[in-house]
Design a protein around this motif. Structure first.
Motif: not given
Length: 390
Positions: A24-29, A144-147, A34-35, A152-155
């Motif tokens: 879910l941290f990944f989803v947020g970033g 967790m915050h790293a994800f 993506s925006w 963000g990098f992945a998006g």
């Protein structure tokens, strides 16, 4: 044998809960990144001027501030799982709608909604992370915050690949939504249904006691991050006379240092202790800004951004972990209140730096950031003493 099997099942489910929180941290970033590529597309499609675009981007922050003070209360009432899954589904959907929007009148409410969902996810995922960390009995918050950073990098990277491959923004947004939905479907059963203490009455979280000081630390951390993101390129090109093609190097180095240090953050806190990481991190960030101001060579400038990233990386994760130990406010309300204060720093940082730079110059602005980092170390020392950590 039955006892051993039950123990193994509990440990397995706990590992799944840890990975669910990271997802879910990944989803947020991932959603935030993506925006970002849609902004120039919307500017061109709707023929937006810079001032109008600036006001629209401010709507993201306004939307977040509309929901963040209430998100902890929502988690307490309905549980982290329900809030995060609902917000995640709509998060991806709003990205798709933004890729199709043709009118400014539709754009404004969609951007406000995007910010509202972004803020809700940011608060509730931290409530979830604190609960999972307490249940696990080990430090997990920095990882967790790293994800969020990995997302963000992945998006940013994947979205750019899709656009370069010939897909339009709508198709890329649909794929991004699909990735979010897959992650939610896989990890939903393992998200904790709890959401902190349930309370009757208002859902609004107002910071009290030690939470105010934790919020102040978050405010400075997010202010520094927002300022480096928006002003590092201007500093390098306008003040240090770098070529325009190198404008993004400072923030890239800063972001890479943040990610590396957060991946190693839990191990670092275990080895050095929370006071060293937080107080020393603030002092290190201060030293990084001093280096930026006085650096006579390019490599020292890069070193300055790297040092700021290293110092800043684990301050907020450590303090979110500490909120699980304070008794002044319910956990969900405390995270909501401190996160709101932190987000105010993101909104105010770039504007504050611009105001000071316009009145003086960017050297003074970056010196102010260094002073704020030093004050963060002072506040961190007070908070650590309050928790009897030294």
């Amino acid at each position: 044998m039955m006892v051993k099997k039950k123990t193994e099942d509990r440990e397995k489910e706990l590992r799944w809960q840890q990975w669910a929180a990271k997802a879910l941290f990944f989803v947020g970033g991932f959603g935030c990144a993506s925006w970002a590529p849609m902004v120039p597309m919307l500017k061109e499609r709707l023929a937006l001027t810079e001032d109008v675009l600036g006001m629209l981007l401010l709507c993201v922050g306004i939307g977040s501030l509309m929901t963040m003070p209430f998100s902890g209360g929502a988690a307490g009432k309905w549980g982290c799982r329900r809030v995060l899954v609902t917000a995640g589904v709509f998060y991806g959907m709003v990205l798709v709608l933004l890729s199709m929007v043709q009118s400014l009148y539709m754009l404004v409410p969609l951007i406000l909604l995007l910010g509202a969902l972004m803020g809700s996810i940011d608060v509730v995922v931290n409530v979830l992370a604190v609960m999972v960390e307490k249940k696990s009995g080990v430090r997990l918050m920095s990882g967790m915050h790293a994800f969020w950073s990995i997302g963000g990098f992945a998006g940013a990277g994947i979205f750019s690949v899709w656009l370069n491959a010939g897909l339009n923004h709508f198709q890329a947004a649909v794929i991004a939504w699909g990735i979010i939905l897959v992650l939610l479907a896989v990890f939903r059963p393992h998200l904790m249904s709890e959401g902190g203490e349930k309370r009757e009455g208002s859902l609004l979280a107002v910071p009290r006691g030690i939470v105010v000081f934790i919020g102040m630390v978050a405010f400075v951390s997010f202010l520094v991050e927002g300022a480096v993101m928006d002003w590092s390129g201007v500093f390098l090109t306008s003040v240090k006379q770098f070529d325009m093609s190198m404008a993004g190097v400072g923030f890239t180095v800063f972001s890479a240092a943040m990610l590396i240090m957060r991946l190693a953050g839990d191990w670092t806190v275990n080895r050095l202790g929370a006071p060293v990481v937080t107080i020393g991190g603030g002092l290190l960030a201060c030293a990084g800004f001093v280096l930026l101001i006085w650096a006579p060579a390019a490599w020292l400038l890069y070193a300055g951004f790297f040092i700021i990233g290293i110092g800043s990386a684990n301050i907020v994760p450590v303090f979110y972990s500490l909120m699980g130990r304070q008794k002044v406010m319910p956990l969900n309300q405390a995270v909501s209140a401190a996160s709101t204060m932190g987000y105010l720093g993101i909104l105010m940082g770039p504007a504050l730096i611009g105001f000071v730079a316009d009145s003086t110059n960017l050297y003074v602005s970056f010196g102010l950031l260094g002073a704020l980092a030093f004050s963060q170390a002072v506040i961190a020392k007070y908070v650590m003493r309050s928790f009897s950590l030294s």
